[in-house]
Design a protein around this motif. Sequence first.
Motif, short mmCIF file in Angstrom:
data_model
loop_
_atom_site.label_atom_id
_atom_site.label_comp_id
_atom_site.label_asym_id
_atom_site.label_seq_id
_atom_site.Cartn_x
_atom_site.Cartn_y
_atom_site.Cartn_z
N ASN A 148 -26.26 20.67 -20.97
CA ASN A 148 -26.84 21.47 -19.67
C ASN A 148 -25.96 22.78 -19.66
O ASN A 148 -24.80 22.55 -19.08
CB ASN A 148 -26.74 20.43 -18.59
N ASP A 174 -25.63 24.91 -17.21
CA ASP A 174 -25.37 25.16 -15.89
C ASP A 174 -24.15 24.18 -15.56
O ASP A 174 -23.14 24.64 -15.00
CB ASP A 174 -26.39 24.65 -14.91
N GLY A 204 -30.69 15.78 -14.11
CA GLY A 204 -29.82 16.94 -13.80
C GLY A 204 -28.50 16.61 -13.78
O GLY A 204 -27.66 17.66 -13.36
N GLN A 253 -37.65 18.60 -20.84
CA GLN A 253 -38.44 19.54 -20.16
C GLN A 253 -39.69 18.91 -19.37
O GLN A 253 -40.04 19.42 -18.41
CB GLN A 253 -38.70 20.64 -20.92
N ASN A 299 -38.62 17.16 -16.42
CA ASN A 299 -37.82 18.22 -15.39
C ASN A 299 -38.09 19.61 -15.66
O ASN A 299 -37.33 20.06 -16.47
CB ASN A 299 -36.52 17.77 -15.14
N PRO A 300 -39.42 20.19 -15.59
CA PRO A 300 -39.36 21.43 -15.99
C PRO A 300 -38.45 22.64 -15.71
O PRO A 300 -38.25 23.72 -16.09
CB PRO A 300 -40.97 22.01 -15.66
N ALA A 301 -37.88 22.27 -14.57
CA ALA A 301 -36.85 23.34 -14.08
C ALA A 301 -35.55 23.48 -15.18
O ALA A 301 -34.57 24.25 -15.08
CB ALA A 301 -36.03 22.59 -12.67
N LEU A 302 -35.43 22.23 -15.91
CA LEU A 302 -34.23 22.46 -17.03
C LEU A 302 -34.69 23.17 -18.10
O LEU A 302 -33.81 23.29 -19.17
CB LEU A 302 -33.91 20.93 -17.39
N ASP A 337 -34.87 26.27 -19.23
CA ASP A 337 -34.05 27.51 -19.64
C ASP A 337 -32.80 26.92 -19.56
O ASP A 337 -31.59 27.98 -19.63
CB ASP A 337 -34.32 28.59 -18.83
N LYS A 338 -32.31 25.88 -19.14
CA LYS A 338 -30.70 25.48 -19.09
C LYS A 338 -30.35 24.58 -20.03
O LYS A 338 -29.24 24.20 -19.99
CB LYS A 338 -30.41 24.76 -17.67
#
Length: 417
Positions: A153, A155, A259, A275, A278-281, A283-284
């Motif tokens: 991850n 971030d 996350g 992904q 959790n689609p928000a990840l 690009d992370k």
Amino acid sequence: MRIHRALACSLALVSVCAAGGCGTLPGFGDDTTKVTVWLMRNSASDDFVQRFERDFEKQHKNVELDVRIQEWTGIGEKIDAALKGKDAPDVIEVGNTQVPQYAASGGLLDMTLESIRDWGSDAWLPGLAQPGNVDGMQYGIPWYAANRVVIYNKDLFAAAGITKPPKDRAEWLADTAKLNSGGNQGIYLAGQDWYTLAGFVWDEGGQLAQEDTGDWKGALDSPAALRGMQFYKQLQALGKGPKNADEETPPQAGVFAKGKVAQMIAVPGGAKAIQKANPALADKLGYFPIPGPTDAKPGAVFTGGSDLIIPRRTPHRAEAVQVVAALTGEKWQTDLATTMNYVPNKSSLAPAVEGQAGTATMARGAAQGRATPNAPQWPAVEADNPIKPYMTAVLNGADPKKAAKTASDRITSLLFP
């Protein structure tokens, strides 16, 4: 599912045998031979198979390909029966670690000469080539590879002040310790991820089992293998992975997707599951090879994937060899790797996947790939798998040497039922 070029009309197969073999198809000319190929479901896309068929038949006017897709469930028994029967397919895809089992039957064609003379076997990935080589003879020809990497991850790394992936084990432990704070797990590593353990054992110079004057014996109790387990214990403690379960119980991608996990060890395809949850990840996520003891090279990894074998009884030896040569050659290796996100069978072909971050990372680690022991009975070890309870015992505080001796003795007994 069966994929092949439809015949223009219904034909009655006439058995015509001569010194050169059988298989002439009426209606396609006196010299046309039907070659049957078994590939496993999802190993290659339908589109890839169809492209290959069209191109191969264009290049080999006398060959008609009949590619039949097989299911993994029950395939071992089906192949065993085919090798003993009189109507085996001409080319078969098998798991790379299964080759010794089939070679023990005496039913495989030795392709050592072609491998050395024509196919550049010295450049093959070791994790594919080694299990295909039994007693010095090359029965399995590397087709494609996959191996584990570290998915991380970005971030969480940035929040911990880590600007680049670790290059060796010491950095990896230090970085993971930094990440294991503030409610985050530095790494999610289940206690029974024995494929990951195998890489650590190999890095230390140890083995899961080793051959001694023709006999295979468990080797987890060697000093080198014990050092590998000690590193696993250090790393596993920097997260909350269960000590008594493997990476699928629960599925580690689902845990990572919440996350709060900084790293997990998996094939790059694991990122798709993350992904999806959790689609928000999307690009992370980043990737790096599993670090080795020093920064000189990545750590050893278990190489999964497939080899191609030819039954010794094939009546179409020359044509079957041509199919294997094409599928494992540069043109179709590059096509398969980019189509399916696989590692090609030679490191020199790795540039083909440089545009795919996860696959490119996997390819860098594949150069250090290894396979499970070449013992014909190794599948029995995996079915019983005394390595898993051994790992749990050590993680729970048992004496490592005693637990390893128990597991090694069980491995030995399974290799000689």
